[in-house]
Design a protein around this motif. Structure first.
Motif, PDB file in Angstrom:
ATOM      1  N   TYR A  39      37.927  28.742  45.011  1.00  0.00           N
ATOM      2  CA  TYR A  39      37.589  29.322  44.406  1.00  0.00           C
ATOM      3  C   TYR A  39      37.095  30.521  44.386  1.00  0.00           C
ATOM      4  CZ  TYR A  39      35.467  31.222  39.747  1.00  0.00           C
ATOM      5  OH  TYR A  39      34.978  31.429  38.469  1.00  0.00           O
ATOM      6  N   SER A  40      38.068  32.102  44.530  1.00  0.00           N
ATOM      7  CA  SER A  40      37.006  33.229  44.796  1.00  0.00           C
ATOM      8  C   SER A  40      37.653  34.222  43.450  1.00  0.00           C
ATOM      9  CB  SER A  40      38.460  33.723  45.988  1.00  0.00           C
ATOM     10  OG  SER A  40      39.062  33.511  45.014  1.00  0.00           O
ATOM     11  N   ILE A  41      36.812  35.208  43.740  1.00  0.00           N
ATOM     12  CA  ILE A  41      36.364  36.776  42.770  1.00  0.00           C
ATOM     13  C   ILE A  41      36.328  37.502  43.962  1.00  0.00           C
ATOM     14  CG2 ILE A  41      35.104  37.692  41.275  1.00  0.00           C
ATOM     15  CD1 ILE A  41      33.580  34.825  40.033  1.00  0.00           C
ATOM     16  N   VAL A  42      36.748  38.608  43.260  1.00  0.00           N
ATOM     17  CA  VAL A  42      36.427  40.120  44.467  1.00  0.00           C
ATOM     18  C   VAL A  42      35.625  40.860  43.413  1.00  0.00           C
ATOM     19  CG1 VAL A  42      38.685  39.568  45.102  1.00  0.00           C
ATOM     20  CG2 VAL A  42      39.079  40.729  43.090  1.00  0.00           C
ATOM     21  N   ILE A  43      34.506  41.754  43.545  1.00  0.00           N
ATOM     22  CA  ILE A  43      34.316  42.352  43.488  1.00  0.00           C
ATOM     23  C   ILE A  43      34.558  43.643  42.392  1.00  0.00           C
ATOM     24  CG2 ILE A  43      33.223  43.854  44.997  1.00  0.00           C
ATOM     25  CD1 ILE A  43      30.388  43.431  43.827  1.00  0.00           C
ATOM     26  N   PRO A  44      34.337  44.067  40.803  1.00  0.00           N
ATOM     27  CA  PRO A  44      34.670  44.901  40.334  1.00  0.00           C
ATOM     28  C   PRO A  44      33.689  45.969  41.639  1.00  0.00           C
ATOM     29  CG  PRO A  44      34.773  43.995  38.787  1.00  0.00           C
ATOM     30  CD  PRO A  44      33.778  43.182  40.196  1.00  0.00           C
ATOM     31  N   PRO A  45      34.637  47.501  42.687  1.00  0.00           N
ATOM     32  CA  PRO A  45      33.637  47.137  43.466  1.00  0.00           C
ATOM     33  C   PRO A  45      33.029  49.437  42.672  1.00  0.00           C
ATOM     34  CG  PRO A  45      36.480  47.848  44.047  1.00  0.00           C
ATOM     35  CD  PRO A  45      36.094  47.081  42.867  1.00  0.00           C
ATOM     36  N   PRO A  46      31.704  48.684  42.837  1.00  0.00           N
ATOM     37  CA  PRO A  46      31.331  50.578  42.429  1.00  0.00           C
ATOM     38  C   PRO A  46      31.408  51.177  43.063  1.00  0.00           C
ATOM     39  CG  PRO A  46      29.706  48.476  43.676  1.00  0.00           C
ATOM     40  CD  PRO A  46      30.925  47.563  43.900  1.00  0.00           C
ATOM     41  N   ASN A  47      31.312  52.489  42.941  1.00  0.00           N
ATOM     42  CA  ASN A  47      31.566  53.458  43.519  1.00  0.00           C
ATOM     43  C   ASN A  47      30.046  53.578  44.258  1.00  0.00           C
ATOM     44  OD1 ASN A  47      33.378  54.224  42.057  1.00  0.00           O
ATOM     45  ND2 ASN A  47      32.668  55.790  40.250  1.00  0.00           N
ATOM     46  N   GLY A  74      31.559  22.124  43.679  1.00  0.00           N
ATOM     47  CA  GLY A  74      32.629  21.503  45.297  1.00  0.00           C
ATOM     48  C   GLY A  74      33.577  22.241  46.273  1.00  0.00           C
ATOM     49  N   TYR A  75      33.747  23.585  44.953  1.00  0.00           N
ATOM     50  CA  TYR A  75      34.929  24.503  45.811  1.00  0.00           C
ATOM     51  C   TYR A  75      33.868  25.064  46.919  1.00  0.00           C
ATOM     52  CZ  TYR A  75      37.065  23.638  41.366  1.00  0.00           C
ATOM     53  OH  TYR A  75      37.996  22.612  39.931  1.00  0.00           O
ATOM     54  N   GLU A  76      35.025  25.837  47.495  1.00  0.00           N
ATOM     55  CA  GLU A  76      35.202  26.297  48.526  1.00  0.00           C
ATOM     56  C   GLU A  76      34.814  28.242  47.914  1.00  0.00           C
ATOM     57  OE1 GLU A  76      33.491  28.158  52.032  1.00  0.00           O
ATOM     58  OE2 GLU A  76      34.148  25.804  51.597  1.00  0.00           O
ATOM     59  N   THR A  77      33.608  28.228  47.733  1.00  0.00           N
ATOM     60  CA  THR A  77      33.731  29.817  47.245  1.00  0.00           C
ATOM     61  C   THR A  77      33.971  30.834  48.394  1.00  0.00           C
ATOM     62  OG1 THR A  77      31.441  29.577  46.907  1.00  0.00           O
ATOM     63  CG2 THR A  77      33.207  28.694  44.901  1.00  0.00           C
ATOM     64  N   MET A  78      34.411  32.095  47.027  1.00  0.00           N
ATOM     65  CA  MET A  78      34.448  33.435  48.075  1.00  0.00           C
ATOM     66  C   MET A  78      34.525  34.537  46.900  1.00  0.00           C
ATOM     67  SD  MET A  78      37.019  35.130  50.883  1.00  0.00           S
ATOM     68  CE  MET A  78      37.828  36.351  49.234  1.00  0.00           C
ATOM     69  N   TRP A  79      32.789  35.284  47.038  1.00  0.00           N
ATOM     70  CA  TRP A  79      32.834  36.174  46.160  1.00  0.00           C
ATOM     71  C   TRP A  79      33.517  37.941  47.231  1.00  0.00           C
ATOM     72  CZ3 TRP A  79      28.255  37.609  43.179  1.00  0.00           C
ATOM     73  CH2 TRP A  79      28.156  38.561  42.161  1.00  0.00           C
ATOM     74  N   MET A  80      34.127  38.179  47.307  1.00  0.00           N
ATOM     75  CA  MET A  80      34.881  39.666  48.081  1.00  0.00           C
ATOM     76  C   MET A  80      34.556  40.891  47.501  1.00  0.00           C
ATOM     77  SD  MET A  80      36.163  40.954  50.510  1.00  0.00           S
ATOM     78  CE  MET A  80      37.790  39.715  51.808  1.00  0.00           C
ATOM     79  N   LEU A 481      39.227  37.127  37.534  1.00  0.00           N
ATOM     80  CA  LEU A 481      38.439  38.063  37.741  1.00  0.00           C
ATOM     81  C   LEU A 481      37.564  38.600  36.100  1.00  0.00           C
ATOM     82  CD1 LEU A 481      38.918  41.381  39.159  1.00  0.00           C
ATOM     83  CD2 LEU A 481      40.025  42.062  36.992  1.00  0.00           C
ATOM     84  N   ILE A 482      36.028  39.381  36.767  1.00  0.00           N
ATOM     85  CA  ILE A 482      35.990  38.900  35.377  1.00  0.00           C
ATOM     86  C   ILE A 482      34.712  41.090  35.681  1.00  0.00           C
ATOM     87  CG2 ILE A 482      33.174  38.837  34.694  1.00  0.00           C
ATOM     88  CD1 ILE A 482      33.166  36.094  35.674  1.00  0.00           C
TER      89      ILE A 482
END
Length: 871
Positions: A39-47, A74-80, A481-482
């Motif tokens: 389960y993965s999310i990429v952060i909206p990269p702040p300035n 139980g997910y392998e989570t990655m928040w980039m 994506l949030i």
């Protein structure tokens, strides 16, 4: 011996320590070799220039909820995580810094200036990252990326070169949105259109060799200096006989043709359109169609150049005034008519943009945009809320080529090299010599790429692409994506296009677009209005958990959040409630475990069934991005079910040595599992209490349990008992009867299950409702107050407790006051002038007040009628 715990907890005493412990133990780090589902999310990269504002706080709180929820499940989570180099914004920051030191980027030169930006980034560019940690964000900081780091720069070059060699990137003279302050082109999306009070200036253009004067209207009379035609509709009876003739351009006396084109709206204005190809995007297209000359009359600073004749050297707005004066002197100025219209402004510095022809790099994205549209239409990518689909399709289907070059120094320099022989080389590596003539005297393009070009690659470039890394294999496509709806086209659409193009897969499976945060009156937050709420101030004052929970509790899909600091204070009370309830159980708890052998009472089965149902509600709501429903489900369960009722229900047992252990075992179990349900929303306090209640290392290693309790029958019984107690308490409150006085209550019902339940748990009801009598009855009870439930009626005797006559007199006095207020507020809300002229937030408050008065008025009337019936 009972344990002692503080009556209140101070979040500032444990938040930083717990976060440091989570980071140190690697709880946030994702294992790309794990067998768990990803389960993965990429952060909206702040300035990189930014600091935490309310939009960041909401966006990252929602992402953190999803990451922590899935980790517990139980997910392998990655928040980039990572930051964006923010080309224009960062260059502006460093240029202001240099100006304060008495120098400039031009004095330093490009190389030294870039070095200075990197120095600034090292010293000040990590501010927002540290602020995200204070919010509790469970980002995989070991994977933190920056859009200008070596790996991402390599990805940018590869994509650019690939698109160029495919013929999709090209270099051409084209009209662009130009910022005279930032000295760079802007994409259409980077232009913010604001409504302003402007005017239409009506001007005469004399037709050569006749007495006819064509009247045109323009909002920018200074651009007439660059006119190269006047256009009319070819079927317009007023003008079609003039097509092919020429007019004399006022002031400059240059002859320009009259052309016919269907683009002209015969019914708008005078039906005559001045055509300025070098200063208007629509005119530019007309100019190309009719092979008109492009006459630019402004330089890069929006100052009139030599083509502007006597106005050369004037700023565009001063030139506007002087042109009008000169036209009036010549008798060619007709009128100025006020007109509200939208004017484009630079999204960074708010300067009015100026359309300008410039040699730029463009990306033809029509084919890529079609692929993105198909992905959404087919369900390959899901956008929530679905109300954004129509907007997305309209914009994508009407997309124009993307101007990707920027005339600044900070950013990804375009990998193109020029030779004096005319050859252009676009390569991933710097060429040593010209591929045509062999010269080593090559010059690289000075422009850099639009910041959104590199951030469009974010979902795969951050994971190591163009290398086929284990991280990519595990976590791409990302799960969700949030982000805010305001960058749907800036960023989300670009990621879709690049991901589908270069990875042959969608970059994310779902997109959740959250709404905006406004102030308590629904106004947009701004410094000028003085209504900005600082997230860090709220965290300092109320703790991160209360702040986060407030954001989640108000994050309803498709609805802007009206944030009131009082709400945050209210949810701080919830944090304290969690602590006080836990402290009450911990004080007498000796570690007893809830097992299959635990003896369960009715209230135990009821709370366990409620726990099961709450888990189901929270899971469903989080998966559907209904964050408010999830937050309110755990709030209602813990405060109203567990604290208000369950703890009161078990008190007789915890004071009984023979029943104490079972009561504590169930209570501690429910607290432990409740903390897990609340953890995604309130990570700090749940971890703090979890370690006290259990002997486990961390709540972040807990399992989100799916409960299999089946106590529906007991649930019904307990709910009826609670309803009975509540109705009796309402009567006590209504007549201000002290809790020290025991009441007589009588229940009337035809339902046998209700009779059985009330008889079986008679002692429980009498204890909690403070009764001396609880009996069943077949008829109404005289001189008693009545309350009605779906399956029974309850009567509480008022004999000897209430002076009915005195109570009626008191209520009638209150009735007079309420009727007066009801008339005042009701009259205001019927007054059309008031409704039209009053501020919306004031009207809304009056409506709320009127509803409150109306409700009280009806209740008082009902009570008076009931009391009179007893006289």
């Amino acid at each position: 011996m009972q344990k002692e715990y503080p009556t209140r907890i101070n979040p500032s005493e444990f938040e930083a320590e717990l976060y440091g412990e989570w980071s140190e133990k690697g709880y946030f780090h994702a294992d790309e070799h794990s067998k768990k589902p990803p389960y993965s999310i990429v952060i909206p990269p702040p300035n990189v220039t930014g600091s935490l504002h309310m939009g960041h706080a909401l966006n990252n709180t929602l992402q953190d909820i999803m990451i922590r929820f899935h980790k517990l499940n139980g997910y392998e989570t990655m928040w980039m995580p990572g930051t964006d180099h923010a080309g224009i914004a960062t260059q502006n920051v460093v240029e202001r810094l240099l100006a304060s030191e008495g120098t400039s980027r031009h004095e330093l030169g490009r190389e030294k200036f870039i070095e200075r930006v990197w120095e600034w980034k090292a010293q000040s560019g990590g501010t927002i990252i540290n602020q995200l940690k204070r919010l509790g964000c469970a980002c995989d900081w070991e994977r933190e990326r920056f859009t200008m780091d070596e790996g991402l720069s390599r990805a940018v070059r590869k994509v650019f070169v690939s698109l160029y060699k495919e013929g999709l990137i090209y270099r051409s003279d084209y009209i662009v949105n130009w910022c005279p302050r930032c000295h760079t082109a802007l994409s259409d999306l980077e232009v913010e259109h604001e409504e302003i009070d402007g005017a239409f200036y009506h001007i005469y253009y004399p037709v050569k060799g006749t007495d006819i004067k064509l009247e045109v209207a323009t909002t920018r009379p200074e651009t007439m200096l660059g006119d190269t035609a006047v256009a009319v509709h070819p079927e317009d009876e007023r003008y079609k006989h003039l097509i092919g003739k020429t007019v004399v351009l006022p002031i400059l006396n240059r002859e320009i043709p009259i052309i016919g084109d269907e683009y002209v709206d015969m019914d708008f204005g005078t039906g005559c359109l001045k055509v300025t190809p070098a200063h208007d995007p629509n005119d530019f297209l007309l100019g190309m169609k009719h092979n008109l000359e492009n006459v630019s009359v402004m330089d890069e600073n929006a100052v009139i150049n030599e083509n502007g004749g006597e106005f050369c050297g004037l700023d565009r707005f001063e030139a506007r005034k002087q042109v009008v004066v000169r036209l009036a002197e010549l008798g060619l100025f007709v009128a100025k008519k006020t007109h509200q219209h939208k004017v484009g402004h630079c999204y960074r510095c708010k300067t009015v943009i100026e359309p300008r022809i410039s040699l730029q790099w463009f990306l033809n994205i029509k084919e890529m945009s079609n692929a993105a549209v198909n992905a959404v239409q087919s369900g390959q990518i899901v956008i929530k809320p679905e109300t954004w689909h129509k907007t997305f399709y309209n914009w994508m289907n009407d997309i124009r080529d993307w101007c990707i070059s920027r005339q600044i120094w900070w950013g990804h320099r375009i990998p193109a090299w020029y030779c004096k022989c005319g050859e252009i080389m676009v390569e991933e590596e710097t060429p040593e010599k010209c591929s045509r003539c062999g010269s080593t005297n090559l010059e690289q393009e000075t422009d850099v790429l639009d910041t959104w070009f590199s951030s469009g690659l974010w979902p795969f470039s951050t994971q190591g692409w163009p290398e086929n890394t284990d991280t990519l294999q595990k976590f791409y496509p990302t799960s969700t994506l949030i982000t805010g709806f305001d960058i749907l086209f800036f960023w989300v659409a670009r990621m879709m296009m690049f991901g589908l193009k270069f990875m042959d897969k969608e970059p994310f499976k779902e997109v959740y677009l959250h709404a905006l945060i406004r102030d308590k009156d629904g106004q947009k937050m701004s410094k000028s209005k003085g209504n900005v709420i600082d997230p860090l101030t709220m965290i300092d004052k109320y703790g991160a958990d209360a702040f986060r929970f407030t954001l989640a509790a108000f994050a309803a899909q498709g609805r802007d959040i009206k944030l009131d600091e009082a709400r945050i204070d209210g949810y701080r009370s919830f944090v304290n409630k969690i602590w006080n309830a836990s402290r009450f159980i911990l004080t007498g708890y000796n570690g007893q475990k809830f097992t299959a052998d635990t003896r369960l009472s009715l209230e135990d089965k009821w709370i366990l069934q409620n726990l099961k149902e709450t888990e189901e509600k929270v899971s469903k709501a989080v998966k559907n991005y209904d964050f408010n429903e999830a937050a309110l489900a755990v709030y209602h369960f813990f405060w109203h079910k567990f604290c208000d009722w369950y703890i009161e229900l078990i008190k007789p047992r915890i004071y009984d040595e023979t029943k104490r252990d079972d009561a504590y075992a169930v209570a501690a179990y429910v607290i432990e599992k409740s903390l897990v349900l609340m953890h995604p929303f309130m990570p700090f306090v749940t971890e703090y209490i979890y370690k006290l209640v259990t002997d486990k290392e961390s709540i972040m290693l807990a399992d989100w349990e799916k409960f299999d309790f089946a106590y529906s029958e007991e649930m019904t019984e307990m709910e009826e008992i609670i309803e009975l107690i509540g109705l009796i308490r309402n009567i006590r409150g209504e007549y201000n009867v002290s809790m020290s006085k025991q009441l007589k209550a009588y229940v009337k019902t035809d339902r046998e299950l209700t009779k059985t339940a009330f008889a079986k748990y008679r002692d429980m009801v009498m204890n909690l409702a403070r009764l001396e009598v609880l009996e069943m009855t077949d008829s109404a009870v005289p001189n008693a107050s009545q309350n009605i439930a779906p399956s029974f009626e309850v009567y509480v005797s008022l004999e000897g407790l209430v002076d009915v006559e005195a109570e009626i007199q008191k209520l009638e006095k209150e009735l007079v006051k309420l009727e007066k207020d009801h008339s005042i507020y009701g009259g205001k809300l019927k007054n059309e002038n008031y409704l039209k002229n009053a501020r919306p937030e004031v009207v809304e408050k009056d409506k709320e007040k009127f509803a409150e008065i109306d409700d009280k008025l009806n209740k008082v009337k009902e009570t008076i009628e009931r009391l009179k019936g007893q006289c």
